[in-house]
Design a protein around this motif. Sequence first.
Motif, short mmCIF file in Angstrom:
data_model
loop_
_atom_site.label_atom_id
_atom_site.label_comp_id
_atom_site.label_asym_id
_atom_site.label_seq_id
_atom_site.Cartn_x
_atom_site.Cartn_y
_atom_site.Cartn_z
N UNK A 1 0.73 -1.22 -0.13
CA UNK A 1 0.14 0.23 -0.07
C UNK A 1 0.78 1.15 0.36
N UNK A 2 0.95 1.99 -0.76
CA UNK A 2 1.39 3.03 -1.41
C UNK A 2 0.53 4.43 -0.55
N UNK A 3 0.60 4.80 0.65
CA UNK A 3 -0.20 6.31 1.02
C UNK A 3 0.74 7.44 0.50
N UNK A 4 -0.10 8.45 -0.12
CA UNK A 4 0.36 10.06 -0.73
C UNK A 4 -0.02 11.05 0.06
N UNK A 5 0.95 11.77 0.78
CA UNK A 5 0.03 13.01 1.64
C UNK A 5 -0.04 14.85 0.43
N UNK A 6 0.63 14.16 -0.75
CA UNK A 6 0.44 14.77 -2.30
C UNK A 6 -0.31 14.69 -2.42
N UNK A 7 -1.03 16.82 -2.60
CA UNK A 7 -1.94 17.39 -3.39
C UNK A 7 -1.92 16.60 -3.94
N UNK A 8 -1.16 16.30 -4.64
CA UNK A 8 -1.28 16.47 -6.43
C UNK A 8 -0.99 14.23 -6.43
N UNK A 9 -1.21 14.39 -5.80
CA UNK A 9 -1.38 12.87 -6.55
C UNK A 9 -2.60 12.28 -6.03
N UNK A 10 -3.25 11.43 -6.71
CA UNK A 10 -4.68 11.11 -7.29
C UNK A 10 -4.32 9.64 -6.28
N UNK A 11 -5.85 9.03 -5.78
CA UNK A 11 -5.35 8.11 -5.32
C UNK A 11 -5.71 6.75 -6.46
N UNK A 12 -5.05 5.72 -5.99
CA UNK A 12 -4.58 5.07 -6.79
C UNK A 12 -5.91 4.67 -8.26
N UNK A 13 -6.97 4.78 -7.98
CA UNK A 13 -8.21 4.07 -8.89
C UNK A 13 -7.67 5.45 -10.38
N UNK A 14 -7.25 6.21 -9.70
CA UNK A 14 -7.36 7.38 -11.09
C UNK A 14 -5.69 8.58 -11.04
N UNK A 15 -4.83 7.26 -11.14
CA UNK A 15 -2.84 8.09 -10.62
C UNK A 15 -3.26 8.13 -12.38
N UNK A 16 -3.56 7.21 -13.04
CA UNK A 16 -2.91 7.95 -14.06
C UNK A 16 -2.93 8.69 -14.60
N UNK A 17 -5.00 9.52 -14.17
CA UNK A 17 -4.99 10.45 -15.39
C UNK A 17 -4.50 11.86 -14.34
N UNK A 18 -3.73 11.86 -12.36
CA UNK A 18 -3.31 12.53 -12.54
C UNK A 18 -1.77 12.75 -11.23
N UNK A 19 -1.16 11.90 -12.58
CA UNK A 19 0.20 12.00 -12.00
C UNK A 19 0.67 13.07 -11.34
N UNK A 20 1.80 12.77 -10.36
CA UNK A 20 2.97 13.69 -9.68
C UNK A 20 4.16 14.00 -10.99
N UNK A 21 4.00 14.99 -11.17
CA UNK A 21 5.32 16.37 -11.85
C UNK A 21 6.53 15.64 -10.90
N UNK A 22 7.29 14.85 -12.03
CA UNK A 22 9.01 14.70 -11.10
C UNK A 22 9.74 14.84 -11.89
#
Length: 284
Positions: free
Chosen positions: A43-64
């Motif tokens: 389980x990967x838990x992000x506290x980043x506002x830019x990080x989306x939930x796992x099911x929608x991560x493809x829609x809002x990926x983190x810019x890195x």
Amino acid sequence: MATFFGEVVVATSRAGVDDEESAEETLEDREIRRELEKKREIDVVWTLKAAAPAESAADEPISCSKFIVAIGHNAAAFLSSFILDSVCWEVVGAVKLWNEWCRTSNTTNILPTDSFCLFYQLISDPTVLLCQCSCYVAEDQQFQWLEKVFGCMRKEGLQVTILSTCPLADYKTQESTLTLPSPFLKALKTKEFKEPVCCPLLEQPNIVRDLPAAVLSYCQVWQIPAVLYQCYTDVIKLDTVTIEAFKPLLSSKILKGLVKDISESTKILKKLLTTNETHNNIYI
């Protein structure tokens, strides 16, 4: 000629054996197996506002733009000593996992000997992420780790640097390992990584294993510029000499602008080792 290479290990065939065993498997056995599989999920838990939930991560990926991954206690301690501090960095995520060898801590107030996997973000440049992973990620969990961590990141413009340690006995050479100046660094990179490396390249037939190999292989497949710096050492515990063997990396392009005051780094390193020694003495 690409300097990236890897090894595919084929598991021993159990054809016929598994069929016999599955025929004898009871409903209770299947339930136990399902529970174990569920327990081994990462389980990967992000506290980043830019990080989306796992099911929608493809829609809002983190810019890195830079992702620095330290795997193992000594590599993680190097980043704690020379890069990380509470003023410039903040914790933005964690990996929770369980296997036969470790259980990650649920707190960010950690000891050097704890099993943990934390993500940090550079406050002045949120596109710079850093990961300290001191926990053991089992072979069957590595794909999950890669998919869930990199699945949240935008791969365009991403560059990855991996730090890890390895027993000196694993290094293959025609010379006697007793004559080698341990510890020492070797580098392995993907085809897309074009920058100069800070140490000699790893020679064939040497290979890398476990999570460092998995991360580098993932980057090779996705054509992400990446370099692995592996420190070969004859000391398996947290060790000053092994930690300081990574210091040539401080002059690299990706780390040069992140280095904090060296005098402070020395103090933090001593504090880490003192804390580690005290923790070990408690359990002796």
